[in-house]
Motif scaffolding. Structure first.
Motif, short mmCIF file in Angstrom:
data_model
loop_
_atom_site.label_atom_id
_atom_site.label_comp_id
_atom_site.label_asym_id
_atom_site.label_seq_id
_atom_site.Cartn_x
_atom_site.Cartn_y
_atom_site.Cartn_z
N THR A 165 35.13 41.81 43.00
CA THR A 165 34.40 40.78 42.60
C THR A 165 34.67 40.23 41.18
N ARG A 166 35.62 40.77 40.44
CA ARG A 166 35.98 39.96 39.11
C ARG A 166 37.35 39.70 39.09
N SER A 167 38.09 39.60 38.05
CA SER A 167 39.50 39.36 37.88
C SER A 167 40.34 40.23 38.38
N ALA A 168 41.50 40.21 38.51
CA ALA A 168 42.58 41.23 39.17
C ALA A 168 42.83 42.35 38.35
N ASP A 169 42.60 42.15 37.03
CA ASP A 169 42.89 43.21 36.08
C ASP A 169 41.66 44.14 35.69
N GLU A 170 40.50 43.75 36.51
CA GLU A 170 39.34 44.33 36.08
C GLU A 170 39.30 45.38 37.26
N PRO A 171 38.44 46.63 37.05
CA PRO A 171 38.05 47.56 38.14
C PRO A 171 37.22 46.90 39.31
N MET A 172 37.25 47.56 40.41
CA MET A 172 36.47 47.27 41.43
C MET A 172 34.91 47.51 41.40
N THR A 173 34.18 46.85 41.96
CA THR A 173 32.45 47.04 41.75
C THR A 173 32.20 47.87 43.03
N THR A 174 31.33 48.96 42.78
CA THR A 174 30.82 49.69 43.81
C THR A 174 29.32 49.66 44.32
N PHE A 175 28.99 49.42 45.51
CA PHE A 175 28.06 48.88 46.00
C PHE A 175 27.45 49.89 46.71
N VAL A 176 26.22 50.58 46.36
CA VAL A 176 25.65 51.79 46.90
C VAL A 176 24.19 51.30 47.85
#
Length: 302
Positions: free
Chosen positions: A279-290
């Motif tokens: 959900t953010r820029s390519a150099d940022e880690p992925m966001t986890t939806f629980v």
């Protein structure tokens, strides 16, 4: 509290006032801060370290209040008397008031040498003092080069009325970055490079306008993230990607990967599923939806 710490705190408060819109600026608070500065025994060294003159001058240009402008002008005039140029002018006046006998002897000895020394002294002062308050001398080729890169990236179109010069903005921005890292290391250079690249981005011309126009202070610009420096079009695009990712995660309630690593904050159970989205820029880690399969609670895990 030392003098420099007190002046630095007043400078931060002035920057908050300057960062507001003209209609939202509080003239009463601005006058109170200027009165405090007037009562303090500020020295030239204090001016160089705190850069309070920049903040006062920016307030003078941006404020529509006559009292604030008058107080800021008087402060700047009094601080300008601390510059070494004044001492050189006084020395020259004293030399002119000497008895004629001394003048004749000085003329007969070496007039060429005296004129050369005077011109060299004034030229050296002009090189050191290019703005008020005078910029701190770094004596570091790396820092000087970084300041030059930022300054060259701040070229704006003609007709734009800037509150501060490109030299002032570059000096304050670089100094803030150096104070954070205390060295010209890799992190320092990466931070400088990111500022320069964003300023040179042809799709984001308003960034340099906001900086030189006073909407963004150089100190805040020195610590802004890539998301904060991005243009409005890119910000909207990222927001749309985030909304789409959240919707997809909410729709796929039971389609995620089952795991017991996450504990629900509502029911306390560990029967959950999760999805990961960029959900953010390519150099940022992925966001986890629980998603909690027991009570239906959903949350985002960063």
């Amino acid at each position: 509290m030392t003098l420099e710490e007190e002046v630095f705190q007043i400078g931060k408060q002035l920057e908050k006032i300057v960062g507001q819109d003209k209609g939202a600026m509080d003239p009463v608070a601005a006058r109170d801060l200027l009165k405090k500065l007037k009562d303090l025994p500020i020295t030239l060294e204090c001016l160089q370290k705190t850069r309070i003159g920049m903040s006062v001058n920016t307030l003078r240009k941006k404020s529509d209040n006559g009292d604030v402008q008058t107080m800021a002008k008087s402060l700047i005039k009094s601080w300008k008397k601390l510059l070494p140029e004044k001492s050189s002018e006084k020395d020259s006046k004293q030399d002119n008031n000497k008895p004629p006998s001394n003048e004749k002897s000085s003329r007969s000895t070496s007039p060429a040498l005296s004129t050369k020394s005077d011109s060299s002294e004034t030229s050296s002062l002009e090189k050191k003092i290019t703005s008020f308050p005078p910029a701190t001398v770094t004596k570091d080729s790396v820092r000087d080069k970084c300041r030059e890169m930022i300054q060259n990236s701040l070229n704006v179109t003609e007709g734009f009325e800037a509150i501060m010069s490109a030299e002032e903005a570059a000096s304050r921005c670089e100094n803030c970055i150096f104070e954070e890292f205390k060295d010209t290391n890799v992190k320092y250079k990466q931070r400088i490079r990111s500022r320069v690249n964003n300023l040179r981005d042809p799709k984001n011309p308003m960034l340099k306008v906001r900086l030189l126009g006073g909407e963004i202070t150089p100190e805040r610009f020195a610590t802004m993230s890539s998301e904060e420096m991005a243009c409005d079009e890119l910000k909207k695009l990222r927001q749309e990607f985030t909304k789409e990712g959240i919707k997809e995660a909410q729709m796929a309630k039971n389609a995620g990967t089952e795991t017991s690593l996450f504990k629900c904050g509502k029911c306390g159970q560990r029967k959950t599923t999760y999805n990961q989205l960029q959900t953010r820029s390519a150099d940022e880690p992925m966001t986890t939806f629980v998603y909690c399969m027991n009570c239906g609670n959903r949350w985002k895990f960063c």
